[in-house]
Scaffold this active site. Structure first.
Site, PDB file in Angstrom:
ATOM      1  N   HIS A 122      38.223  37.202  26.330  1.00  0.00           N
ATOM      2  CA  HIS A 122      37.742  37.701  27.629  1.00  0.00           C
ATOM      3  C   HIS A 122      38.825  38.570  28.250  1.00  0.00           C
ATOM      4  CE1 HIS A 122      37.420  37.173  32.123  1.00  0.00           C
ATOM      5  NE2 HIS A 122      36.230  37.655  31.845  1.00  0.00           N
ATOM      6  N   HIS A 168      40.823  45.715  34.851  1.00  0.00           N
ATOM      7  CA  HIS A 168      39.920  44.779  35.510  1.00  0.00           C
ATOM      8  C   HIS A 168      39.577  45.381  36.867  1.00  0.00           C
ATOM      9  CE1 HIS A 168      38.977  40.364  36.759  1.00  0.00           C
ATOM     10  NE2 HIS A 168      37.911  41.038  36.417  1.00  0.00           N
TER      11      HIS A 168
END
Length: 555
Positions: A122, A168
């Site tokens: 992830h 992110h």
């Protein structure tokens, strides 16, 4: 074993405590087994071969295998041409040629991709926390070298809006260029495993930037890239067929074609300009869409998220919280969905420290891609590492049959149900060694040798999960416990054996002395040398435990 010598620990400026560093006696169980297969205190090649087959459960072991063990011990003074003395036999049992699990790919790799658990990362580009750490190719490379097969990249426009960055989004994480990530994947994809690598794109791009991605991906990977013949796949290909291939998985672009204005007098210049732009976007979308081997997203038209389309397969993503909620009321629907389609589970957004969740909930519902923060070195990541030590560490583990098919009355596996105990795992912890070589003498305690104890247990479905502890052995670098534990297992296919060594502290904040998790389905029976790893999953050079594993049928 280590030679006897003395160790001194300063208690204050004028006082020292002296401890003898002594070699531990081999366990009585091993002496008895040696005597059984030896003659006149020597174990011959035939005797060693019989020991491997009869006691260790290695039914396919050959005399050539026994000869390899003999050859590995020839450098020892305790070895002689006719066979092994007891000390040489004991050294073999505690050595690298006696591992606790199989090291080769041993699962059927010709089933559809949906029939496997995939080692999944992830936010694979982050070096630390989810809010402010750097994005880098380094964690991507490390993950691939450890056998991770699914890499996630979040794609955003760069600061100038003319290129693609990986970061992110909505945080302070610093970006890395997409092209660097793609090149790192190409160079490291198959160092640990030949089986396919899936790149999941979390896409936040415009159509022109998607076209740039399509060109970048095509030029970087070339023949390594798997491009499906059609977007309407009724079944995924197998890992065997996809060996050394890279697959892209993301949501297909949804291009809303403009309604072209028509009139009896023909199109205006403005109409033509809009048509040109529209056509450019359509072409860009098509280039991008053609690269997608695994289509992601929810079904259209208000259909249920777990809708099973008989004409095509897809990937669905759920957060750990969404899975928890769905599992309470729709367990069997989830299992049915994962029999043909892929389900990816990702950590909830509040895990800003890159911690992880219990992977068992996802696995027990058939979720193939249980996505983990590979930089979050915690108990749950150790369990994940344990599961994927199975099947030779290739990053693909065949799902149990009960997750792939229903029973004759169409009932599918229910992980919350209490199933009968199918086997009992007996684990005996004999002794440990190697800390004296791998750690400074005052690493655990400034004033004495360490006080080690072992925690051993099962991570699995709720009814199988259990942890036990040995007694603490005080002031010993080579502790001997000689303790046995029994673990009843109702779903051994999903169970992982957890082993942790701790150094006792009266405060309750025990020091870490090593860990490993092992897939129950691939445990080798008999006496085994179990190597321990640090918190980051790196194997220690010398630290290991001597253990015994047995499986029994319940009465």
């Amino acid at each position: 074993m280590a030679n006897i010598n003395k160790q001194s620990f300063k208690v204050c400026c004028c006082f020292e405590r002296i401890f003898r560093f002594k070699a531990a006696e081999p366990p009585e169980d091993i002496k008895k087994i040696f005597d059984k297969y030896a003659e006149n205190s020597i174990m011959s090649l035939d005797g060693l071969h019989r020991f491997l087959v009869e006691f260790q459960g290695e039914s396919e072991a050959t005399k050539e295998d026994a000869q390899v063990i003999f050859n590995s011990l020839k450098h020892l003074n305790m070895f002689q041409r006719k066979g092994l003395h007891f000390d040489a036999f004991f050294r073999y049992l505690f050595g690298d040629l006696n591992p606790p699990i199989f090291s080769e790919v041993n699962h059927n790799m010709k089933a559809p991709l949906a029939h496997y658990f995939l080692y999944t990362g992830h936010n694979s580009y982050l070096t630390g926390n989810q809010l402010s750490s750097n994005s880098s190719v380094k964690p991507i490379i490390q993950a691939l070298q450890r056998g991770v097969r699914v890499i996630e990249l979040d794609l955003w426009p760069n600061s100038k809006k003319n290129g693609v960055a990986v970061l992110h989004g909505g945080t302070l994480t610093r970006p890395v260029e997409l092209i660097k990530c793609l090149r790192a994947i190409k160079d490291n994809a198959f160092t640990a495993s030949e089986y396919p690598v899936v790149i999941t794109f979390e896409d936040h791009l415009t159509s022109p930037l998607q076209a740039k991605v399509a060109k970048m991906v095509t030029e970087t990977f070339g023949d390594m890239l798997y491009v499906p013949d059609s977007e309407f796949l009724m079944e995924f290909s197998s890992p065997e067929m996809l060996k050394r291939k890279i697959l892209i998985s993301t949501k297909p672009p949804e291009h809303n074609e403009r309604q072209r204005r028509k009139d009896s007098g023909g199109a205006t210049d403005k109409d033509n300009d809009e048509d040109d732009r529209d056509e450019d976007e359509e072409n860009a979308d098509l280039q991008y869409k053609q690269l997608i081997a695994i289509h992601a997203g929810k079904p259209k038209g208000g259909l249920d998220m777990l809708h099973i389309d008989p004409k095509k397969v897809r990937r669905l993503s759920l957060s750990e919280q969404q899975l928890e909620r769905a599992s309470k009321t729709r367990r069997t629907d989830i299992v049915r969905f994962t029999q043909r389609n892929l389900l990816r589970i990702y950590p909830k957004g509040t895990r800003v420290d890159s911690s992880n969740y219990d992977p068992m909930l996802g696995w027990s519902h058939g979720a193939q891609m249980v996505a983990f923060n590979m930089q979050g070195h915690d108990k749950h990541l150790h369990i994940m590492e344990g599961m994927f030590r199975a099947n030779g560490g290739c990053g693909y583990v065949k799902k149990p049959k009960f997750l792939l098919t229903g029973s004759p009355d169409n009932e599918v596996f229910n992980p919350e149900k209490s199933y009968r105990v199918r086997q009992i795992l007996k684990v005996k912890v004999y002794m440990g060694e190697g800390w004296h070589s791998d750690f400074h003498r005052t690493h655990f305690d400034l004033f004495s040798p360490p006080d080690f104890f072992v925690r051993v247990g099962i991570a699995g479905v709720p009814t199988d999960t259990l942890m036990e502890e040995t007694k603490t052995i005080e002031d010993e670098w080579i502790p001997v416990w000689n303790q046995e534990f029994n673990f009843p297992l109702s779903v051994p296919e999903l169970a992982v054996l957890r082993i942790e060594v701790k150094e006792y502290d009266s405060s309750g904040n025990h020091d870490f002395g090593g860990q490993i998790c092992l897939p129950i389905s691939e445990l080798r029976t008999g006496f085994r040398a179990v190597p321990l790893h640090d918190k980051k999953g790196v194997r220690y050079k010398s630290v290991k435990l001597l253990m015994k594993f047995e499986f029994e049928s319940p009465e």
